[in-house]
Every structure is written in C-alpha cells, then in structure tokens.
Design an enzyme around this catalytic site. Structure first.
Site, short mmCIF file in Angstrom:
data_model
loop_
_atom_site.label_atom_id
_atom_site.label_comp_id
_atom_site.label_asym_id
_atom_site.label_seq_id
_atom_site.Cartn_x
_atom_site.Cartn_y
_atom_site.Cartn_z
N LYS A 12 -54.17 -24.48 9.15
CA LYS A 12 -53.11 -24.70 8.17
C LYS A 12 -51.91 -23.82 8.49
O LYS A 12 -51.99 -22.59 8.41
CB LYS A 12 -53.60 -24.34 6.75
CG LYS A 12 -52.62 -24.82 5.70
CD LYS A 12 -52.78 -24.13 4.38
CE LYS A 12 -51.88 -22.93 4.25
NZ LYS A 12 -50.44 -23.22 4.31
N VAL A 54 -52.87 -11.74 -0.40
CA VAL A 54 -53.60 -13.01 -0.23
C VAL A 54 -54.88 -12.76 0.58
O VAL A 54 -55.94 -13.31 0.27
CB VAL A 54 -52.70 -14.09 0.42
CG1 VAL A 54 -53.50 -15.35 0.70
CG2 VAL A 54 -51.52 -14.42 -0.48
N CYS A 67 -45.17 -8.26 11.72
CA CYS A 67 -46.16 -7.35 11.13
C CYS A 67 -46.23 -6.04 11.91
O CYS A 67 -46.66 -5.04 11.37
CB CYS A 67 -47.52 -8.03 11.10
SG CYS A 67 -47.96 -8.72 12.68
N GLU A 72 -55.67 -10.46 9.50
CA GLU A 72 -54.53 -9.76 10.10
C GLU A 72 -53.46 -9.71 9.03
O GLU A 72 -52.87 -10.73 8.68
CB GLU A 72 -54.01 -10.52 11.33
CG GLU A 72 -55.02 -10.71 12.44
CD GLU A 72 -55.32 -9.45 13.23
OE1 GLU A 72 -54.79 -8.36 12.91
OE2 GLU A 72 -56.12 -9.55 14.18
N GLU A 121 -43.98 -2.66 2.76
CA GLU A 121 -43.55 -3.51 3.87
C GLU A 121 -42.35 -4.34 3.41
O GLU A 121 -42.43 -5.06 2.43
CB GLU A 121 -44.69 -4.45 4.27
CG GLU A 121 -44.34 -5.32 5.45
CD GLU A 121 -45.47 -6.26 5.85
OE1 GLU A 121 -46.05 -6.92 4.98
OE2 GLU A 121 -45.78 -6.33 7.06
N GLY A 152 -51.57 -12.99 7.24
CA GLY A 152 -50.60 -13.11 6.16
C GLY A 152 -50.54 -11.82 5.38
O GLY A 152 -50.84 -10.74 5.90
N SER A 153 -50.19 -11.94 4.12
CA SER A 153 -49.99 -10.74 3.31
C SER A 153 -51.32 -10.11 2.92
O SER A 153 -52.35 -10.79 2.81
CB SER A 153 -49.20 -11.11 2.05
OG SER A 153 -49.92 -12.08 1.32
N THR A 154 -51.28 -8.82 2.68
CA THR A 154 -52.50 -8.10 2.29
C THR A 154 -53.04 -8.65 0.99
O THR A 154 -54.26 -8.83 0.83
CB THR A 154 -52.18 -6.60 2.19
OG1 THR A 154 -51.83 -6.13 3.50
CG2 THR A 154 -53.38 -5.80 1.69
#
Ligand code: NAD
Length: 452
Positions: free
Chosen positions: A152, A209, A261, A227, A354, A205-207
C-alpha cells in the site's frame, strides 16, 4: 477515488481508486493463493524473474523518475537515483533465492538441519517521503524469500508504486505475487494488520501509526518491521575539517526538503568553533538551489503537500530564533526556504520533535561527553553523523550514540548492501543488507535420526 496533486504547482495530475475493505481482502486472498507456487519455484527461476523485474525497472527509470517529480516534488536527480535504487535492490536480492542457506548443526544421534521458509503473504505499508525506495526495500527481499506481497503506497504518492506493480507483470512475475493496493491507511493498511492471512507487516511511517500497527499485530502474534521517525544529530567537533562539515551539512538535512527520516536535523557544534561554523554554514545554506524540481541543477523542491507545509510552518512560531534562511519560489506550490534555528536549547520543542521539513537547529556543546549526552537526548535513534579528524574519538562517539546508522565525516545513511533501521522509537528490525531475508522467513529445524 483520491486526487493526486503536483506539489510544485498544485495541479491535480491523477485520480486513484481508494480500495475498500472487501477489495483489500480480495487482494490478500489472491496473494495467499499465489504463495505456494511462488514459494515452490526453483530458486534459480525465482532469481531470474527478479533479475528480469530489475531490468524492466531500469529500462523505465526515466519514466518512473518523471512520475515521482510530478507526484512528490522530488528533484529529478533524486528521483532518477530512487528509480535506479529499486532496480539495484531487486538485482541485489535476485542473488538471494539461490543462497537461502540453512545450517547443519552437530547433534548426537542424527543429523540436524535448518530451513529458511517464507512466512507467506507480506503487507508492505509505504509513506510518502520516498515512495519508490521504501517500497523496494520491502518487496524485493520479501519476494526473494518466496513470500507474496501486497503493498500500500501513501494516499498522496501512489503513482510510482502503481507503475511498479504493472512493470512486475511485464517482467513475468506471476499475477498476484506482487499486488499494489491503493487507498487509505485506516482501511487498506489496517486490513494488512488485521487480516489473518497476512503473516508479516513491514511499515515505514510515523512513530504514532507504527505503535498502533505493533499493537494490532500483537493480537495475531504477527511479525512486524517498523521504520519510524528520526531526529538525527550531526555532531561536529572542533578538530573536524570545518569547511567540509559546513559545506555538506545542508545536504545532510535539506535533501528531499528535509522530508527524510535520516535528516540530520540537529547540528551539534563544539562551542569553541561554533561562531566559525555558523560563518561557514550560512553561505552553504543560502547556496542550496531551490526551485523547479524538473531542472537538473535543482537541489531542493517543494514540500509534498499543503498539510505538510502547514505542519512544518507551525514549527516556525518564533519560539526559537531564526539565524538565517535560504530562498524559495513565490506563487503556487508548497515552498519553504531552508531555515536554520540557532542557538537552540535541548529542551526546545524544535530540538526534540521531528519537523520533517527544511528546518535545522544548531546547538553548542562543550566536550565529547556533552556531545554524546545531547545526541542521545532524543526519543529517536535512526541516523547521524560525526565529524572529527581524531579516529579514536570518531569510533568512541559512534559506539556511544544510540542510533542504528551512523556515518563519520559523511552523511550517507542508506546503502542497500548494509543494514538499515532504528533504535528507540525510530523502529524495530532492520531492512536491507545481507540479512534482510531473515525478516521474511521462519527457521524450521529438522532432526533426522541415524540410529538403527
Ligand atoms: P504515516 O504514519 O502517516 O503513514 C505511513 C503509511 O501508513 C501511509 O501509507 C498511511 O496511509 C499508512 N497508515 C496510516 N494509518 C494507518 C493505519 N491505521 N494502519 C495501517 N496503515 C496506516 O507517515 P507519513 O506521514 O506518510 O510519513 C512520514 C513519517 O514516516 C515520518 O515520521 C518519517 O520519519 C517516517 N519515515 C521513516 C522512515 C524510516 O525508515 N525510519 C523512512 C521514511 C519515513
């Protein structure tokens, strides 16, 4: 349907379907049905198909790069690198099926051997910042291991993933072995987490989620590779080649407009050379070429979306002093100039959070211990750089910083030959490098008795 927007001019360039839960389930079931034949293909045949896939991607690298410029605002030179990175990663892991070794372990009374067996269907969830490479780092080793893949892309940057799915078929990868499913994270991505037939989720993605994905996967004891975010330090000692450190620092943080990132978004400079560093850093920042991403000379494009523009702008709220800024185009598009905030205290929000845009903080430190303390004063631990001519110090500091990927006197983070991943809230597990297939295989142990 979801409209896809060119962030350099705000024009709608495509409209892409948003898959429903039922459509996602259908793709997962088909991937599950395709799994046994793909798993059982002779290793050399699977290798050849991956080589063919790599060749087809390389043949279409320019087309893919142009698509990424239009969809994500990446500079054309970055986008060419990214398309070729997918081809390189496929070629690298094409060597893996024929080297998927088990072990023979000495035991009494017989022979003990291990097998690496593919886990089954793998769900790969990709963010918008590097749509092509991050997809490839997931699907290439998964396919090499004998897994089938549902992937996705991020809702706002689906175009290159869709094209890669078509190119896989063109290369001869059998139907349903690699399927791209476009749509929302909360629908398609969540289904990868919740569906019993997906046996592994690779999420970038984001921490926030990522934490939800890990919690969801726990319900089925499903493996995850995560990651996540980063707030990496670029640590510059007084004994460094200061000219080189200052000249390269903008490229360690402003590449991809800071939506990286691994961005070295905290520059830590030894106090005795702080002023000199800032004198050298200012022209380097102002020299970054920002503008039309289609021009070969451009080094920084726009932010990917209005939402990201608003988020990043929100950090420029006057709470930290702006030391200097570069320039950027006016008019349509989500443009922000390269921005340097200095001096910034480690308790400041801009030091801790971030930002994921072209904003860097600069903070002085006293000595080696202070540098390590500040570098580790973060919930993240993904990347970072150390600048020093003292090799012993560079090694000591590299060992002391809690981060998965460090570079000395350079800003490189991701090489497909070497492992990549984070400490702390930057993630779980490693991608790339020689061991990546471990993330997509179970180890099976078989004991064969030799007793009469
Ligand atoms: P995001 O977490 O919002 O979305 C990432 C992906 O997850 C998207 O495809 C999204 O649709 C999907 N998603 C959203 N909600 C979901 C859910 N409930 N279940 C399953 N999937 C869901 O992140 P983003 O804004 O697209 O990307 C930026 C973030 O990614 C930054 O924090 C950045 O640091 C991080 N990132 C990390 C790395 C790394 O390798 N560590 C690399 C690139 C980006």
């Amino acid at each position: 349907m979801h409209d896809v927007i060119n962030p350099a001019n705000e024009q709608v360039i495509a409209s892409v379907p948003s898959a429903t839960v039922e459509e996602t389930d259908e793709a997962i079931v088909r991937a599950h049905e395709a799994f046994p034949a793909w798993r059982d293909l002779a290793p050399g045949d699977r290798a050849n198909l991956l080589r063919a896939f790599s060749d087809v991607v390389r043949d279409h690298a320019e087309e893919l790069a142009q698509l990424e410029v239009a969809n994500a605002g990446h500079t054309i030179s970055n986008a060419r690198w990214e398309a070729n990175n997918v081809a390189n990663v496929l070629a690298y892991y094409a060597g893996a099926p024929e080297r998927l070794f088990g072990r023979q372990i000495p035991v009494p009374g017989g022979i003990d051997i291990t097998f690496k067996e593919p886990v089954g269907v793998v769900g790969v969830i990709v963010p918008w910042n590097f749509p092509m490479p991050i997809a490839g780092w997931g699907f290439a080793p998964a396919l090499a291991a004998g897994c089938t893949v549902v992937l996705k892309p991020a809702e706002i940057t689906p175009l290159t993933a869709i094209r890669l799915g078509e190119l896989a078929l063109e290369a001869g990868i059998p139907a349903h072995v690699f399927t791209v499913v476009t749509g929302k994270g909360s629908v398609v991505g969540q289904r990868f987490v919740d569906h019993e037939l997906v046996r592994k989720v690779v999420f970038t993605g984001s921490t926030e989620v990522g934490q939800g994905i890990m919690a969801g996967a726990a319900r089925q004891v499903k493996a995850v590779t995560l990651e996540l975010g980063g707030k990496s330090a670029n640590v510059i000692f007084a004994d460094a080649d200061l000219e080189k450190a200052a000249a390269s620092a903008p490229y360690g943080v402003f590449d991809n407009a800071g939506q990286d990132c691994c961005a070295r978004s905290r520059i830590l400079v030894q106090r005795s050379v702080f002023d000199r560093f800032m004198e050298l850093f200012e022209p380097a920042v102002k020299g970054v070429k920002v503008g039309d991403p289609l021009l070969d000379a451009t080094e920084m494009g726009p932010l990917v979306s209005k939402a990201q523009f608003d988020t990043v702008s929100g950090f420029l709220d006057g709470s930290a002093p702006i030391a200097f800024q570069g320039e950027c185009p006016d008019g349509p598009g989500y443009w922000l100039p390269a921005t340097v905030l200095a001096p910034v205290d480690s308790t400041a929000r801009v030091f801790q959070e971030e930002i994921f845009g072209p904003v860097v903080v600069v903070t002085p430190f006293e000595d080696e211990a202070d540098a390590i303390r500040l570098a580790n004063d973060s919930e993240y631990g993904l990347s970072g750089s150390i600048w020093s001519r003292d090799l012993g110090r560079a090694i000591r500091v590299s060992r002391a910083i809690e981060s998965g990927n460090l570079s000395v006197n350079s800003h490189s983070s991701v090489r497909y030959w070497t492992p990549f991943g984070g400490y702390k809230k930057s993630g779980l597990g490693r991608e790339l490098g020689p061991d990546a297939l471990d993330a997509f295989t179970e180890t099976k142990n078989v004991f064969i008795s030799t007793e009469e």
